[in-house]
Write an enzyme that holds these catalytic residues in place. Structure first.
Site, PDB file in Angstrom:
ATOM      1  CG  HIS A  22      -3.326   3.190   2.567  1.00 17.79           C
ATOM      2  ND1 HIS A  22      -3.850   2.901   1.337  1.00 17.79           N
ATOM      3  CD2 HIS A  22      -3.261   2.008   3.234  1.00 17.79           C
ATOM      4  CE1 HIS A  22      -4.092   1.598   1.265  1.00 17.79           C
ATOM      5  NE2 HIS A  22      -3.741   1.034   2.400  1.00 17.79           N
TER       6      HIS A  22
ATOM      7  CG  ASN B 277      -6.511  -1.273   1.430  1.00 11.38           C
ATOM      8  OD1 ASN B 277      -5.856  -0.753   0.528  1.00 11.38           O
ATOM      9  ND2 ASN B 277      -5.935  -1.837   2.480  1.00 11.38           N
TER      10      ASN B 277
ATOM     11  CB  CYS C  45      -0.920   0.014   1.210  1.00 14.80           C
ATOM     12  SG  CYS C  45      -1.968  -1.430   1.281  1.00 14.80           S
TER      13      CYS C  45
END
Ligand code: ACO
Length: 326
Positions: free
Chosen positions: A253, A283, A113
């Site tokens: 994020h 996500n 990520c």
């Protein structure tokens, strides 16, 4: 002094929407649980014929258009992904071909990520040193292909998408002020895909055991994410002699709304200074920050001179911050 400026952004998400209600029919979960624990309402799922390079291509076209730079003038393409089209060639090379960016050097990076900020840091070095003029940085993921759709502890979290940014050098105050990167391989087992690589090559056995799917110790990861992201934000502000209150827009994020709220609280930032789109996309790993950045631009949330803090956290473990003067 030469700086690196983001001169155009773009993003793309697949058309298919998978809602929490759809998931209720797939695993033992509820819309209420998912919203309360994660903030996610729906996510996008790539079509059968869509791979990471296809999503990256659409996002890149939009970023190029916004920047006014032609693909043929791009010197470097860095693509961050955990779901490459294949082990090799790199998805960046596949994208280079699709874009017809003939002179570009192209490579992928793997930092889960945090991939987009890691990629941004490499681009920043090449631009500041004067090696390259125009760099395309992309985060693209088709996480639906590495998600175990029978595992309720992970399948509710992830989605597919891509985001891109075109970078150029700048000699004024606009651009990347600082990037801080961190890794801790000792915590690699918190979040990983055990199968399909050289350790456990794909076989009937790895597939039967589901080793090609994301495995995550969610609760432990959650606590470390909050702590590390708070520390990273303080590192970014302290090293630049600013206060968190100077930040105009925080783009974290999008892993879990509770993680985002906890960091905002610790930094004493009101939520109207925080960009959130996790409710719509879940996500999307390396694509999460560039999608959010592009939406912030198109929604008019950024004006020239604004101070932006971007922060990411993911498998590795890796975490990173980027402070940018827009
Ligand atoms: N629906 C209903 N119940 C569920 C679900 C679900 N989808 N998932 C788990 N549960 C249950 C668990 O089984 C558990 O039940 P039990 O108490 O009877 O054992 C209960 O809910 C609580 O489970 P926890 O795991 O403690 O729930 P938590 O509040 O921690 O939320 C979550 C889980 C959302 C995964 C959270 O831990 C999280 O977001 N972690 C961090 C994720 C992250 O940041 N990852 C890094 C980036 S990802 C990347 O790099 C690719």
């Amino acid at each position: 002094m030469r700086k690196t400026r983001i001169i155009g952004t773009g993003s793309y998400v697949p058309k298919m929407v998978l809602t929490n209600f759809d998931l209720e029919n797939m695993v033992d979960t509820s819309d209420e649980w998912i919203i309360e624990r994660t903030g996610i309402r729906e996510r996008r799922i790539a079509g059968k014929d869509e791979a990471s390079s296809d999503l990256a291509y659409e996002a890149s076209l939009r970023a190029l258009k916004a920047s006014g730079v032609k693909a043929k003038d791009i010197d470097l393409i860095i693509l961050a992904t955990t779901t490459p089209d294949m082990a090799f060639p790199s998805t960046a090379c596949i994208l280079q071909d699709r874009l017809n960016a003939r002179k570009a050097v192209a490579f992928d990076i793997s930092a889960a990520c945090s991939g987009f900020i890691y990629a941004l840091s490499i681009a920043d070095q090449f631009i500041k040193e004067g090696t390259y003029k125009f760099v395309l940085v992309v985060g693209s993921e088709v996480l639906s292909r590495i998600t175990d759709w029978s595992d309720r502890t992970t399948c509710v979290l992830f989605g597919d998408g891509a985001g891109a940014a075109v970078l150029q050098s700048s000699t004024n105050r606009h651009g990347i002020i600082s990037i801080h990167l961190h890794s801790d391989g000792a915590l690699k087992d918190l979040l990983f895909i055990p199968g399909g690589g050289s350790r456990n090559p794909a076989s009937k056995k790895t597939i039967e055991k589901g080793l090609h799917y994301i495995k995550m110790k969610g609760n432990e990861t959650f606590k470390i994410a909050v702590r590390n992201l708070e520390e990273a934000a303080l590192e970014a502000t302290k090293s630049n002699n600013i206060n968190a209150s100077d930040i105009d827009l925080f783009i974290p994020h999008q892993a879990n709304l509770r993680i985002i709220q906890a960091i905002a609280k610790r930094l004493d930032l009101s939520m109207d200074k925080v960009f959130v789109n996790i409710d719509r996309y879940g996500n999307t790993s390396a694509a999460s920050i560039p999608i959010a950045l592009d939406e912030a631009v198109s929604e008019g949330r950024l004006k020239e001179g604004d101070l932006i803090l971007m922060e990411a956290f993911g498998g590795g473990l890796t975490w990173a911050s980027a402070l940018v003067r827009w």
